[in-house]
Scaffold this motif. Structure first.
Motif, mmCIF file in Angstrom:
data_model
loop_
_atom_site.group_PDB
_atom_site.id
_atom_site.type_symbol
_atom_site.label_atom_id
_atom_site.label_comp_id
_atom_site.label_asym_id
_atom_site.label_seq_id
_atom_site.Cartn_x
_atom_site.Cartn_y
_atom_site.Cartn_z
ATOM 1 N N MET A 15 -3.711 -16.938 17.154
ATOM 2 C CA MET A 15 -2.604 -16.134 17.682
ATOM 3 C C MET A 15 -1.401 -17.001 18.003
ATOM 4 O O MET A 15 -0.259 -16.615 17.754
ATOM 5 N N MET A 16 -1.677 -18.170 18.577
ATOM 6 C CA MET A 16 -0.544 -19.032 18.924
ATOM 7 C C MET A 16 0.184 -19.474 17.662
ATOM 8 O O MET A 16 1.413 -19.526 17.625
ATOM 9 N N ALA A 38 0.155 -17.825 14.773
ATOM 10 C CA ALA A 38 0.806 -16.638 14.202
ATOM 11 C C ALA A 38 2.115 -16.365 14.923
ATOM 12 O O ALA A 38 3.114 -15.984 14.325
ATOM 13 N N ASN A 39 2.089 -16.606 16.211
ATOM 14 C CA ASN A 39 3.290 -16.412 17.026
ATOM 15 C C ASN A 39 4.393 -17.354 16.562
ATOM 16 O O ASN A 39 5.527 -16.952 16.316
ATOM 17 N N HIS A 69 5.584 -16.556 13.067
ATOM 18 C CA HIS A 69 6.184 -15.229 12.938
ATOM 19 C C HIS A 69 5.509 -14.461 11.804
ATOM 20 O O HIS A 69 6.147 -14.038 10.849
#
Lengths: 578, 98
Positions: B90-91, B93-94, B97
């Motif tokens: 998730m980090m 992907a964050n 973007h």
């Protein structure tokens, strides 16, 4: 990523709530016709057909929702991500007291648990662990007591707090709130704990801009403690029967008030006279108050007024010439008054009006001729009036109209031809028995319609072919009894529908459910009073977005729906029979 | 595969993944690096280093890029995510973007 970072600071009140005086967000008793849309984040992964691909972020969040017990803590994540996970778990009703623990010390900013089932003091520990990051908390409808509120004491950056419908805390609890001096918004609806003395706790909240005490039953006399709140812009004391004219004297000192809701209180003309000095007032709601034309003199003085709600005040045509001077008015609600065409003459000059509600007034076709100059009108409610086809002549030129309600008027199929040029219409209510397939045929040019209410109209299977013109339709009601499974074949083509009500069509069978099984955008479905059986429920399995399902008076049992809910419909939160 | 059609993604440990540019550009961040005007070193050399993304995670990210392309062309399968990778993923992907 923009969606993750964006933060909604203001609890936006829907425009249309104005005339009822209740905001949709915190309202427990508002219309339950459709379930409240909680999750505003669009779910790309649920788009039917050639939809957008789910982002990796979405996939991860879904994964977490599925195996929540595998995660002990999210505190290593950046705040915006853990906030997003939190919101997602709340929206999908997956959060429990145990799983909340994973959010300890995550520096969350918003805890929106309003109306969430099972919230009590045990949750407040993790909530308060967000510490100085915490900006807004909504635990409306919870069992929170003084002990729970005490924990919030250290969250001194809190800007918004909602404790609506909480009846387990006492005046001591309110004292803890008095230290939260950064609060800009405080909402404690329907509480008998808030008493005149206890309202002293609000006197230190100098930053308060918005105070909502709707339905509090014992606040009479307490407004003296609000005197120092010079930043207060919005006060809602609607449905507080205890509030009387003398309270308005204290309220008149809140000179920065922009919005005042005093609907269904015990205020009379005398109370309204105190408002004259509130020069900044733009919204005034006195629905259901015992007032007469005598108070128009005072209302007339409020030159900034943009929204005025006078619904259900028992008004006649007298005195409306005063209202004609309120040139800034954008929204005017006059529903359920004894006003006639003679009153509408005085609305002629209100050329800034965008919303006009004349529901159940004694007006007729001739009166509508006074509205032709109100060319900015976007929303017009004419339901339950004597309006007929000839009146629509005057409506047909209002080409900015987006929302038109003609339910229970005498308008017939033929008259609907006059609406064909209103191509900006998004919402149309034609709930009336005399409307049939022929009428629907006259509406096919209205391709922008998002909501179409044909509840009592007598639409048959062949009439449903005209529905195909409405490519953007999201909400449809056809409950006149004339539909069979054959008609559903056309309705299922409207894949944009999120809300569908086909109840009272008693010939619909399980075949209907089979036909609509591809309408995966559906969030709300009602096929009550039909021949649907438990057998048909399996066709609903693909409708993963379904949140509300109503199958009353069918051969369907609650236990079978529950089974379906647990195996295939994770988002289903409300169903009947239950 | 022509060199100009590919891009090299380098993990924190220095492990290199050569992927199609089209796939890598599923990430808005990489897309911006490779297409913005000016002379981003990434654009000139066709390689991007991610000092904060571990090899395991970067591999998963690359798999996602290709899965995304398949999905967009109509092949809608499930993308497997191991629970122990989710948070790190998730980090990333964050940041990417995507």
């Amino acid at each position: 990523m923009g969606g993750i970072c964006s933060r909604k600071r203001d609890q936006q009140v829907l425009d249309d709530d104005l005339h009822t005086g209740f905001s949709g967000r915190y309202c427990r008793s508002c219309s339950t016709k459709w379930s409240r849309a909680r999750s505003l984040r669009s779910k790309a992964n649920h788009c039917p057909g050639r939809g957008t691909c789910p982002s990796l972020m979405d996939l991860c969040i879904n994964k977490i929702r599925e195996d929540f017990h595998k995660y002990n803590s999210f505190s290593i994540l950046p705040r915006d991500i853990s906030q997003q996970i939190f919101n997602e778990l709340v929206d999908s009703h997956c959060l429990t007291e145990a799983s909340l623990e994973a959010f300890r010390d995550c520096a969350l900013q918003d805890i929106d648990l309003g109306e969430y089932v099972g919230v009590h003091d045990g949750w407040m520990d993790v909530i308060s662990s967000q510490g100085l990051s915490l900006l807004s908390v909504d635990v409306s409808g919870s069992q929170v007591t003084d002990n729970g509120l005490r924990l919030l004491k250290d969250c001194s950056n809190l800007q918004a707090l909602a404790l609506n419908y909480c009846d387990q805390f006492s005046e001591y609890g309110l004292k803890y709130i008095s230290g939260l001096s950064n609060l800009t918004s405080l909402s404690i609806r329907k509480s008998s704990t808030v008493k005149p003395d206890g309202m002293r706790a609000f006197s230190n909240l100098f930053n308060l801009e918005k105070l909502d005490l709707e339905r509090c039953s014992e606040i009479h006399g307490g407004f003296v403690h609000l005197k120092g709140l010079k930043n207060l812009e919005s006060l809602n004391i609607g449905c507080c029967k205890c509030v009387t004219d003398s309270d308005m004297k204290s309220i008149s000192e809140l000179i920065n008030l922009k919005e005042l809701q005093i609907s269904n209180s015990s205020i009379t003309d005398i109370g309204i006279t105190y408002l004259r000095g509130l020069e900044k007032l733009t919204t005034l709601n006195v629905e259901g108050c015992n007032i007469t034309a005598a108070c128009f003199e005072s209302i007339h003085a409020l030159a900034s007024l943009a929204c005025l709600n006078l619904n259900r005040c028992g008004l006649s045509d007298d005195g409306f010439e005063k209202i004609s001077g309120l040139r800034s008015l954008k929204r005017l609600s006059l529903a359920f008054n004894r006003i006639t065409d003679a009153c509408l003459v005085h609305l002629k000059g209100l050329t800034n009006l965008e919303y006009l509600n004349l529901d159940s007034c004694r007006i007729g076709d001739d009166g509508l001729s006074n509205l032709t100059g109100l060319t900015l009108l976007k929303s017009l409610v004419l339901s339950d009036t004597e309006i007929g086809n000839s009146g629509l002549r005057y409506v047909s030129g209002l080409n900015k109209l987006e929302d038109l309600n003609l339910s229970f008027t005498t308008v017939t199929n033929h008259g609907l031809e006059r609406l064909s040029g209103l191509t900006h219409l998004k919402s149309l209510n034609l709930d009336a028995r005399q409307i049939t397939d022929t009428g629907l045929a006259n509406l096919t040019s209205l391709s922008g319609l998002i909501s179409l209410d044909l509840f009592g109209a007598r639409i048959s299977d062949s009439g449903t072919t005209y529905l195909r013109s409405f490519k953007n339709l999201q909400s449809l009601e056809i409950c006149g009894g004339g539909l069979t499974d054959a008609g559903i074949k056309n309705i299922r083509e409207i894949v944009s529908l999120t809300q569908l009500n086909l109840s009272q069509n008693c010939n619909l069978t399980d075949k209907t459910l089979e036909l609509i099984s591809g309408m995966t955008a559906l969030r709300s479905l009602n096929v009550s009073n039909s021949r649907i059986t438990n057998e048909g429920l399996r066709y609903l399995k693909p409708l993963k977005n379904l949140r509300t399902l109503t199958l009353e008076s069918c051969k369907v049992t609650a236990s079978e729906i529950k089974k379906l809910q647990s195996t295939d419909l994770p988002n289903l939160i409300s169903f009947r029979p239950e | 595969m022509k060199k100009e059609d590919t891009v090299k993604l380098i993990s924190a440990e220095g492990f290199e993944f050569v992927v199609d540019k089209e796939a890598a550009m599923v990430s808005q961040t990489i897309h911006n690096m490779l297409t913005s005007p000016g002379s981003f070193a990434e654009r000139q050399h066709g390689e991007v280093t991610f000092p904060e993304i571990s090899t395991t995670i970067l591999e998963k990210i690359c798999q996602y890029f290709y899965w995304h392309l398949q999905f967009a062309s109509g092949k809608e399968t499930e993308f497997p995510i191991e629970p122990e990778l989710t948070l790190e993923l998730m980090m990333a992907a964050n940041y990417l973007h995507t």
